[in-house]
Design a protein around this motif. Structure first.
Motif, PDB file in Angstrom:
ATOM      1  N   THR A  43       0.851  -1.177   0.000  1.00 19.57           N
ATOM      2  CA  THR A  43       0.000   0.000   0.000  1.00 19.57           C
ATOM      3  C   THR A  43       0.892   1.233   0.000  1.00 19.57           C
ATOM      4  OG1 THR A  43      -1.726  -1.171   1.208  1.00 19.57           O
ATOM      5  CG2 THR A  43      -1.807   1.240   1.238  1.00 19.57           C
ATOM      6  N   LEU A  44       0.767   2.030  -1.051  1.00 20.80           N
ATOM      7  CA  LEU A  44       1.533   3.268  -1.139  1.00 20.80           C
ATOM      8  C   LEU A  44       0.768   4.369  -0.429  1.00 20.80           C
ATOM      9  CD1 LEU A  44       2.645   3.170  -4.879  1.00 20.80           C
ATOM     10  CD2 LEU A  44       3.961   2.511  -2.867  1.00 20.80           C
ATOM     11  N   PRO A  45       1.482   5.271   0.223  1.00 17.88           N
ATOM     12  CA  PRO A  45       0.788   6.355   0.907  1.00 17.88           C
ATOM     13  C   PRO A  45       0.091   7.275  -0.088  1.00 17.88           C
ATOM     14  CG  PRO A  45       3.167   6.682   0.959  1.00 17.88           C
ATOM     15  CD  PRO A  45       2.923   5.340   0.351  1.00 17.88           C
ATOM     16  N   GLY A  46      -1.056   7.767   0.311  1.00 21.86           N
ATOM     17  CA  GLY A  46      -1.780   8.737  -0.504  1.00 21.86           C
ATOM     18  C   GLY A  46      -1.276  10.127  -0.208  1.00 21.86           C
ATOM     19  N   GLY A  47      -2.010  11.115  -0.605  1.00 22.98           N
ATOM     20  CA  GLY A  47      -1.633  12.492  -0.328  1.00 22.98           C
ATOM     21  C   GLY A  47      -1.830  13.376  -1.524  1.00 22.98           C
TER      22      GLY A  47
END
Length: 114
Positions: A43-47
């Motif tokens: 899971t890659l961080p959002g933003g």
């Protein structure tokens, strides 16, 4: 998976010394994966991200990086986080010189381009 997943690469902003990177498919939350081909997921961080779209051979991608990093530097945003490359076209279909790539870098939530 229905074939609409984006191919994305995640790279460090600086390519010094030992480099750790990953390339895979970006899938939406709750997407069903075929268990026969399921692979480990990350899971890659959002933003919030700033980015640039580039058309051309992958060997010329440093041009896109330079434009993006220079703009962020002008706006006082440090370039230190990982960069993502979204491969928007398949070079086998469009040819290497017409390949479209989106390069994005995380920015603060309140970032507004100068």
């Amino acid at each position: 998976l229905d074939g609409s997943a984006s191919v994305v690469g995640r790279y460090p902003a600086a390519l010094d010394g030992e480099v750790s990177f990953g390339v895979g498919l970006e899938i939406g939350a709750g997407a069903r994966l075929d268990e026969a081909v399921a692979a480990p997921t990350v899971t890659l961080p959002g933003g919030v991200f700033a980015g640039v779209d580039f058309t051309g051979a992958p060997a010329l991608l440093p041009v896109a990086y330079h434009v993006l990093f220079a703009r962020l530097a002008d706006d006082g945003v440090p370039v230190e986080g990982p960069v993502r490359e979204y491969y928007l076209t398949d070079p086998a279909v469009v040819g290497e010189d017409e390949m479209r790539t989106r390069v994005v870098h995380p920015v603060p939530e309140d970032y507004r381009p100068g």
